[in-house]
Enzyme design. Structure first.
Site, mmCIF file in Angstrom:
data_model
loop_
_atom_site.group_PDB
_atom_site.id
_atom_site.type_symbol
_atom_site.label_atom_id
_atom_site.label_comp_id
_atom_site.label_asym_id
_atom_site.label_seq_id
_atom_site.Cartn_x
_atom_site.Cartn_y
_atom_site.Cartn_z
ATOM 1 C CE1 TYR A 72 -1.318 3.326 -16.812
ATOM 2 C CE2 TYR A 72 -3.350 4.549 -17.205
ATOM 3 C CZ TYR A 72 -2.107 4.462 -16.618
ATOM 4 O OH TYR A 72 -1.644 5.479 -15.830
ATOM 5 C CG PHE A 124 -5.468 1.564 12.038
ATOM 6 C CD1 PHE A 124 -5.202 0.504 12.885
ATOM 7 C CD2 PHE A 124 -4.731 1.676 10.878
ATOM 8 C CE1 PHE A 124 -4.207 -0.418 12.585
ATOM 9 C CE2 PHE A 124 -3.736 0.759 10.567
ATOM 10 C CZ PHE A 124 -3.469 -0.285 11.424
ATOM 11 C CG ASP A 125 -1.277 2.243 14.245
ATOM 12 O OD1 ASP A 125 -2.379 1.771 14.521
ATOM 13 O OD2 ASP A 125 -0.237 1.590 14.179
ATOM 14 C CG ASP A 215 -10.408 2.741 9.060
ATOM 15 O OD1 ASP A 215 -10.284 1.878 8.171
ATOM 16 O OD2 ASP A 215 -9.488 3.054 9.834
ATOM 17 C CG HIS A 450 6.072 -0.247 16.485
ATOM 18 N ND1 HIS A 450 5.757 1.016 16.017
ATOM 19 C CD2 HIS A 450 5.306 -1.100 15.784
ATOM 20 C CE1 HIS A 450 4.847 0.902 15.083
ATOM 21 N NE2 HIS A 450 4.545 -0.366 14.908
#
Ligand SMILES: *Cc1c(COP(=O)(O)O)cnc(C)c1O
Length: 458
Positions: A72, A124-125, A215, A450
């Site tokens: 963990y 970007f979306d 990004d 979409h």
């Protein structure tokens, strides 16, 4: 004779794909309501829906799956990844996340507040979504050349410094928490950003005291374009170019499903300890403890290995070369495409391809359906259906470009597949004059329509 490039790997495991008949596809696509997202994958012969998470891992990555340490806290797989990120990107701090958008969620929770302005090249979306969800505004400062599919520019992902500085002057600095530079720029077709532009954007950000965040889903493909197109970088390795690119950034978000060639995973990286600490809290809340961030230990190991492989020149030459190969083949058949081809996909100009289909009948979606019927090839519409309706008037928004995207998965298909795709599209092109009816919407969701839209033939 100069030897051509060839894939620096051979194939050990294969996955059979079924070549269906046109009759079968006619019935399947009708059943799928003319939405390619609704198709079962075994009804697709060549799948170019996305290059995200669809790549083929190497034997070394699969070994990491076995070696994964599932502790963990303090997993050894985490430290393997930490070393790679420190050395490859030169970023001292990082947090794993289950995808790129999760990294955006964590980082933006620490940085963006209501009313803020977030400039960059075309966002970007999901990036835009995470900005707008916080009631902030994304401002697109991409160079104008990017929006013309026909003119050649080696770095169509570049930011216009004039547009960026205008934005920096227009709003108070405290309203601009960061600038996002997407490398390569997915939205403008996988188009790269030059090192000079990265440097100039970084200098402008420093002048105004605004952090620069990459990004970086396709940073390795971006580095490849810098090496092959920008003078002064011919003799540098991809890893040296990568290090230099990231030296100009204050932080980065990454979708590892792209250039790190894994099926799931992401991370954020940064230089500032305070930002890291702030983001860590959100990571724990949304993703998981800071040494696993929503991933299994084995995923962290495969990701670390994938980052090293994805930044090898020979791999990138074959990868980007395959995309260019498909582009050239299509051009030789007269098919109108976005030029030059980007790193991960070929974009077909559906307005030019199907001028007889009215824009109200979704040209790019119509073309995507025709290509599927012709050869069982699945692409994706980047056009009016994706653009959604105007939130106020509820009218369709018609974007400047109506495109069919053919995204190429990494290390998955051969150039024979590229020949097959090109021939399928060429056949559709040959009968384009007879295609004069498109599609109409029978059902749509209020946003992001979409994915779930249902269509009928006009
Ligand atoms: C894919 C992508 C993302 C989002 O990453 P996911 O892993 O799909 O969540 C963000 N930015 C760019 C440029 C991308 O291509």
């Amino acid at each position: 004779m100069n030897l051509p490039f060839a894939e620096p790997f051979k194939i050990k495991v294969i996955e059979p794909i079924y070549r269906s008949s046109r009759e079968e596809r006619e019935s399947w696509i009708k059943e799928a309501r003319y939405n390619l997202f609704n198709l079962r994958s075994d009804r697709v012969f060549i799948d170019l829906l996305t290059d995200s998470g669809t790549g083929a891992m190497s034997q070394y990555q699969w070994s990491e799956i076995m070696l994964g340490d599932e502790s963990y806290a303090g997993s050894l797989s985490y430290f393997k990844l930490k070393d790679v990120i420190n050395n490859l990107l030169g970023m001292p701090y990082f947090l794993p996340s289950h995808q790129g958008r999760a990294a955006e969620n964590v980082l933006f929770s620490a940085m963006i507040k209501e009313g803020d302005i977030v400039p960059g090249n075309s966002h970007f979306d999901t990036t835009k979504g995470h900005i707008e969800f916080r009631r902030a505004k994304a401002v697109d400062c991409t160079i104008d050349e990017s929006f013309n599919t026909e003119i050649y520019h080696p770095f169509k992902g570049n930011v216009s410094l004039e547009k960026l500085e205008e934005t920096y002057k227009k709003y108070p600095t405290e309203k601009i928490p960061l600038c996002v530079l997407t490398i390569t720029c997915n939205t403008s077709g996988g188009q790269p950003v030059s090192m000079q532009n990265i440097k100039d954007v970084s200098a402008l950000c420093k002048k105004y005291g605004i952090p620069l965040i990459f990004d970086s889903a396709r940073f390795a493909e971006n580095a490849y374009f810098i090496k092959t197109r920008e003078s002064g970088y011919e003799n540098k390795t991809i890893k040296e170019i990568t290090k230099e690119m990231f030296s100009y950034a204050d932080g980065a978000t990454m979708s590892s499903k792209k250039d790190a060639i894994v099926n799931i995973g992401g991370f954020l990286a940064c230089r500032d300890k305070e930002l890291f600490q702030k983001a860590s809290t959100y990571c724990i809340m949304f993703e998981g403890f800071v040494t696993y961030g929503g991933l299994a230990g084995r995923d962290l190991g495969a990701l670390a290995q994938g980052l090293m492989e994805g930044t090898e020149f020979d791999y990138l030459e074959a990868r980007v070369g395959q995309v260019a190969y498909l582009g050239e083949k299509l051009k030789s058949y007269g098919v109108p495409i976005q030029q030059p081809t980007g790193g991960h996909a070929v974009f077909v100009d559906a307005k030019k391809f199907l001028p007889n289909v009215p824009k109200e009948e979704y040209q790019a979606q119509t073309l995507a359906i025709e290509l599927y019927l012709e050869g069982g090839v699945r692409g994706v519409e980047i056009g009016t259906i994706l653009a959604d309706r105007d939130p106020v008037s509820r009218e369709n928004r018609y974007p400047a470009l109506e495109l069919l995207r053919l995204a190429i998965p990494r290390r998955v298909y051969t150039n024979n597949h590229m020949d097959y795709i090109a021939a399928s599209l060429a056949n559709v092109y040959e009968r384009r004059d007879k295609i004069n009816k498109g599609l109409k919407i029978a059902y749509e969701a209020p946003i992001m329509r979409h994915f779930t839209v249902e269509l009928e033939r006009v």
